[in-house]
Design a protein around this motif. Structure first.
Motif, short mmCIF file in Angstrom:
data_model
loop_
_atom_site.label_atom_id
_atom_site.label_comp_id
_atom_site.label_asym_id
_atom_site.label_seq_id
_atom_site.Cartn_x
_atom_site.Cartn_y
_atom_site.Cartn_z
N SER A 149 0.83 -1.15 0.03
CA SER A 149 0.18 0.11 -0.06
C SER A 149 0.84 1.23 -0.19
CB SER A 149 -0.94 0.02 1.29
OG SER A 149 -1.84 -1.13 1.05
N LEU A 150 1.99 1.08 0.65
CA LEU A 150 2.95 2.23 0.72
C LEU A 150 3.36 2.53 -0.48
CD1 LEU A 150 4.67 1.91 4.16
CD2 LEU A 150 3.21 3.60 3.51
N THR A 152 2.11 1.74 -3.56
CA THR A 152 1.39 2.20 -4.33
C THR A 152 1.43 3.82 -4.24
OG1 THR A 152 -0.13 0.43 -4.21
CG2 THR A 152 -1.10 2.41 -4.95
N GLN A 153 1.70 4.36 -3.36
CA GLN A 153 1.86 5.91 -2.97
C GLN A 153 3.17 6.56 -3.06
OE1 GLN A 153 -0.01 6.28 1.14
NE2 GLN A 153 -1.71 5.00 0.65
N ARG A 154 4.00 5.29 -3.54
CA ARG A 154 5.45 5.85 -3.69
C ARG A 154 6.02 6.13 -2.65
NH1 ARG A 154 6.04 3.41 -8.42
NH2 ARG A 154 5.12 4.37 -10.26
N GLN A 155 5.76 5.65 -1.24
CA GLN A 155 6.19 5.97 -0.27
C GLN A 155 7.05 4.89 0.66
OE1 GLN A 155 2.72 7.38 2.25
NE2 GLN A 155 2.69 9.20 1.34
#
Length: 187
Positions: A149-150, A152-155
């Protein structure tokens, strides 16, 4: 009625009630121990999340009933080989495209779940269904999903992405085996 007669009636009733209470406690303890053994760390996690041991145990028994209604099946050797090759491809992809590899690992695990007979309608339901047979590696799946999930947000950092791959691999190995939790994760 004399005191002796009353005692002759009351004492056996108290003894029977005490025996019934002891048997009920023993049955409850055996049920709890069986759930703890079957669900592993997921047992305590569910108890903590529900706030009540009785509620948690009811939920875990509901999960077992749902799981028993599913048609979980072993993979044919050809599918097992195909998934193994696909996993190797995903691992190789990690070198050049770690974020893509983590997304592909998630997709591959979901595909494997589906082929084994697990519904894949949502992450929370997936974890509930998996918890019955794979409770000991479920934290791996949760950790991997969180990083995905991180990502996907590029985090997500590269180290988090690497860790996600290791976590996905733990569940992947279990799902790939026919033993439901009998395989050990390889890194």
């Amino acid at each position: 009625m004399s005191t002796g007669t009353l005692l002759a009636i009351i004492i056996p009733i108290v003894v029977v009630l005490a025996l019934i209470a002891l048997i009920a406690m023993a049955v409850s303890r055996m049920r709890r121990d069986r759930l703890r053994k079957r669900f592993g760390p997921e047992y305590e996690r569910t108890v903590e999340g529900s706030g009540s041991r009785r509620t948690a145990e009811r939920e875990l028994r509901d999960r077992e009933r749902r799981h028993d209604s599913l048609e979980i099946r072993p993979l044919p050797p050809v599918s097992r080989d195909r998934y193994s090759r696909e996993w190797n491809d995903v691992q190789q992809e990690f070198v050049d495209r770690p974020q893509d590899a983590v997304h592909d690992a998630d997709r591959l695990v979901t595909s494997l779940m589906r082929e084994r007979g697990y519904p894949t309608e949502g992450f929370e339901q997936q974890t509930r269904d998996l918890s019955v047979e794979h409770g000991r590696t479920l934290e791996h799946y949760r950790a991997a999903h969180e990083v995905e999930s991180l990502s996907t947000q590029r985090q997500a950092t590269t180290e988090q992405l690497r860790s996600a791959m290791v976590h996905y691999r733990a569940l992947f190995d279990e799902l790939l085996s026919d033993g439901g939790g009998r395989a050990h994760a390889r890194t």
